[in-house]
Design a protein around this motif. Structure first.
Motif, mmCIF file in Angstrom:
data_model
loop_
_atom_site.group_PDB
_atom_site.id
_atom_site.type_symbol
_atom_site.label_atom_id
_atom_site.label_comp_id
_atom_site.label_asym_id
_atom_site.label_seq_id
_atom_site.Cartn_x
_atom_site.Cartn_y
_atom_site.Cartn_z
ATOM 1 N N ALA A 1 56.787 87.004 56.150
ATOM 2 C CA ALA A 1 55.895 85.884 55.848
ATOM 3 C C ALA A 1 54.490 86.395 55.572
ATOM 4 O O ALA A 1 53.798 85.913 54.670
ATOM 5 N N MET A 2 54.069 87.391 56.347
ATOM 6 C CA MET A 2 52.761 87.991 56.125
ATOM 7 C C MET A 2 52.660 88.568 54.717
ATOM 8 O O MET A 2 51.631 88.427 54.041
ATOM 9 N N SER A 3 53.706 89.222 54.241
ATOM 10 C CA SER A 3 53.701 89.832 52.917
ATOM 11 C C SER A 3 53.431 88.787 51.840
ATOM 12 O O SER A 3 52.634 88.999 50.917
ATOM 13 N N VAL A 4 54.077 87.630 51.958
ATOM 14 C CA VAL A 4 53.877 86.560 50.978
ATOM 15 C C VAL A 4 52.481 85.964 51.118
ATOM 16 O O VAL A 4 51.803 85.697 50.116
ATOM 17 N N PHE A 5 52.030 85.756 52.352
ATOM 18 C CA PHE A 5 50.683 85.241 52.606
ATOM 19 C C PHE A 5 49.640 86.148 51.948
ATOM 20 O O PHE A 5 48.719 85.672 51.269
ATOM 21 N N VAL A 6 49.775 87.450 52.148
ATOM 22 C CA VAL A 6 48.826 88.404 51.558
ATOM 23 C C VAL A 6 48.881 88.339 50.040
ATOM 24 O O VAL A 6 47.843 88.365 49.360
ATOM 25 N N ALA A 7 50.087 88.241 49.490
ATOM 26 C CA ALA A 7 50.222 88.147 48.032
ATOM 27 C C ALA A 7 49.483 86.922 47.492
ATOM 28 O O ALA A 7 48.774 87.002 46.480
ATOM 29 N N LEU A 8 49.640 85.796 48.155
ATOM 30 C CA LEU A 8 48.960 84.576 47.722
ATOM 31 C C LEU A 8 47.441 84.736 47.809
ATOM 32 O O LEU A 8 46.705 84.298 46.909
ATOM 33 N N GLN A 9 46.978 85.366 48.884
ATOM 34 C CA GLN A 9 45.546 85.585 49.036
ATOM 35 C C GLN A 9 45.008 86.530 47.972
ATOM 36 O O GLN A 9 43.927 86.316 47.406
ATOM 37 N N GLU A 10 45.741 87.600 47.700
ATOM 38 C CA GLU A 10 45.291 88.573 46.706
ATOM 39 C C GLU A 10 45.198 87.941 45.324
ATOM 40 O O GLU A 10 44.336 88.308 44.519
ATOM 41 N N LYS A 11 46.072 86.995 45.047
ATOM 42 C CA LYS A 11 46.049 86.305 43.758
ATOM 43 C C LYS A 11 45.088 85.116 43.754
ATOM 44 O O LYS A 11 44.959 84.423 42.739
ATOM 45 N N THR B 1 68.510 79.966 52.615
ATOM 46 C CA THR B 1 68.954 80.973 53.585
ATOM 47 C C THR B 1 68.609 80.594 55.021
ATOM 48 O O THR B 1 68.988 81.299 55.954
ATOM 49 N N ARG B 2 67.824 79.521 55.215
ATOM 50 C CA ARG B 2 67.380 79.056 56.540
ATOM 51 C C ARG B 2 66.516 80.095 57.251
ATOM 52 O O ARG B 2 66.514 80.188 58.469
ATOM 53 N N ARG B 3 65.805 80.861 56.460
ATOM 54 C CA ARG B 3 64.936 81.884 57.028
ATOM 55 C C ARG B 3 63.507 81.661 56.562
ATOM 56 O O ARG B 3 63.241 80.855 55.681
ATOM 57 N N VAL B 4 62.601 82.379 57.212
ATOM 58 C CA VAL B 4 61.215 82.405 56.748
ATOM 59 C C VAL B 4 60.946 83.803 56.212
ATOM 60 O O VAL B 4 61.554 84.770 56.683
ATOM 61 N N PRO B 5 60.062 83.876 55.219
ATOM 62 C CA PRO B 5 59.306 82.789 54.615
ATOM 63 C C PRO B 5 60.104 82.050 53.550
ATOM 64 O O PRO B 5 61.076 82.574 53.004
ATOM 65 N N THR B 6 59.635 80.857 53.263
ATOM 66 C CA THR B 6 60.056 80.116 52.079
ATOM 67 C C THR B 6 58.796 79.669 51.359
ATOM 68 O O THR B 6 57.827 79.254 51.999
ATOM 69 N N LEU B 7 58.816 79.787 50.050
ATOM 70 C CA LEU B 7 57.704 79.309 49.222
ATOM 71 C C LEU B 7 58.209 78.157 48.376
ATOM 72 O O LEU B 7 59.236 78.281 47.709
ATOM 73 N N ALA B 8 57.488 77.057 48.430
ATOM 74 C CA ALA B 8 57.778 75.926 47.543
ATOM 75 C C ALA B 8 56.687 75.863 46.489
ATOM 76 O O ALA B 8 55.494 75.896 46.815
ATOM 77 N N HIS B 9 57.098 75.798 45.247
ATOM 78 C CA HIS B 9 56.164 75.712 44.120
ATOM 79 C C HIS B 9 56.567 74.494 43.309
ATOM 80 O O HIS B 9 57.500 74.539 42.493
ATOM 81 N N GLY B 10 55.868 73.391 43.569
ATOM 82 C CA GLY B 10 56.303 72.148 42.954
ATOM 83 C C GLY B 10 57.671 71.781 43.489
ATOM 84 O O GLY B 10 57.901 71.751 44.701
ATOM 85 N N CYS C 1 48.878 97.831 46.258
ATOM 86 C CA CYS C 1 49.958 96.930 45.874
ATOM 87 C C CYS C 1 50.563 96.351 47.151
ATOM 88 O O CYS C 1 50.264 96.797 48.255
ATOM 89 N N ILE C 2 51.416 95.366 46.995
ATOM 90 C CA ILE C 2 51.955 94.656 48.154
ATOM 91 C C ILE C 2 52.796 95.576 49.045
ATOM 92 O O ILE C 2 52.902 95.348 50.255
ATOM 93 N N ALA C 3 53.358 96.640 48.486
ATOM 94 C CA ALA C 3 54.117 97.588 49.303
ATOM 95 C C ALA C 3 53.217 98.305 50.309
ATOM 96 O O ALA C 3 53.688 98.740 51.365
ATOM 97 N N ASP C 4 51.932 98.431 49.998
ATOM 98 C CA ASP C 4 50.998 99.016 50.955
ATOM 99 C C ASP C 4 50.917 98.175 52.223
ATOM 100 O O ASP C 4 50.896 98.703 53.341
ATOM 101 N N THR C 5 50.858 96.870 52.064
ATOM 102 C CA THR C 5 50.806 95.981 53.221
ATOM 103 C C THR C 5 52.080 96.093 54.037
ATOM 104 O O THR C 5 52.052 96.178 55.270
ATOM 105 N N ASP C 6 53.228 96.121 53.367
ATOM 106 C CA ASP C 6 54.500 96.207 54.073
ATOM 107 C C ASP C 6 54.629 97.517 54.847
ATOM 108 O O ASP C 6 55.092 97.534 55.994
ATOM 109 N N LEU C 7 54.220 98.604 54.232
ATOM 110 C CA LEU C 7 54.293 99.893 54.905
ATOM 111 C C LEU C 7 53.319 99.948 56.080
ATOM 112 O O LEU C 7 53.643 100.488 57.148
ATOM 113 N N ALA C 8 52.127 99.387 55.905
ATOM 114 C CA ALA C 8 51.141 99.398 56.988
ATOM 115 C C ALA C 8 51.653 98.647 58.213
ATOM 116 O O ALA C 8 51.405 99.058 59.349
#
Length: 210
Positions: free
Chosen positions: A19-29, A56-65, A162-169
């Motif tokens: 979920a953090m990975s997606v949150f960071v991606a949204l913030q970066e954009k 999948t009943r998991r998090v994260p989920t992103l809804a776009h419209g 890139c987003i892989a940096d956040t995941d590795l960190a």
């Protein structure tokens, strides 16, 4: 479609690295979105409304419209294609593939580290006992891969963030923040990545007690 509202569903503790990975991606954009907490402990992710959106009943989920998507790498790739400004993956095809490889590996392997150094270490400062032999082997596997990818004193994996940096960190900080013996090059990289504004915005979210 790109103007449709965005909603991110994360775990109630805000401790999911995915979920953090997606949150960071949204913030970066610099995308506007609403953040919703899903209480996994009470099974809120199995409620019909969420199950239908998530699939999948998991998090994260992103809804776009009226479109929704789960699984973090699927989401970050979708975001990069839908909102191409401020890319979160390398532009070079080979480096982009390498970043995706690293993301997939961090999510599918190294289970002993993920079990013995949960993200409660990172986000709740919870101390964990010494690593098992299996976890030590996983750590050495992690260090070998990172050493191949990360040049001395490098701020990012591929020249630019890139987003892989956040995941590795996140993976490295499971060890760094517990006080485990982490090579200085890796610890310095993880610390620098953690200081990134988008990462700190996630780190500073208000969390309920465990």
């Amino acid at each position: 479609m790109s103007e449709a509202p965005l909603r991110l569903y994360a775990d109630a503790q805000f401790a999911s690295p995915y979920a953090m990975s997606v949150f960071v991606a949204l913030q970066e954009k610099q995308l506007k979105f609403e953040l919703f907490a899903v209480d996994l402990g009470t099974g809120a992710n199995h409620e019909e409304r969420y199950a239908v959106e998530s699939l999948t009943r998991r998090v994260p989920t992103l809804a776009h419209g009226d479109f929704s998507l789960s699984e973090s790498t699927a989401i970050t790739e979708y975001l990069d294609e839908t909102f191409p400004d401020a890319p979160i993956y390398p532009r070079d095809r080979n480096l982009r593939a390498r970043a995706r490889q690293l993301q997939a590996w961090l999510r599918s392997d190294l289970m002993p580290i993920r079990q013995e150094r949960s993200t409660e270490v990172v986000f709740y400062k919870k101390e964990a006992p010494a690593l098992s032999a299996a976890a030590e082997l996983a750590v050495q596997k992690l260090y070998f891969a990172v050493d191949q990818l990360l040049s001395q004193d490098a701020s990012n994996l591929f020249g630019e963030w890139c987003i892989a940096d956040t995941d590795l960190a996140v993976m490295l900080n499971r060890l760094v923040m517990n006080g485990d013996n982490v090579p200085a090059k890796f610890a310095s990289y993880a610390t620098r990545q953690w200081e990134r504004e988008s990462v700190q915005q996630w780190a500073k979210l208000s969390r309920p007690p465990l």
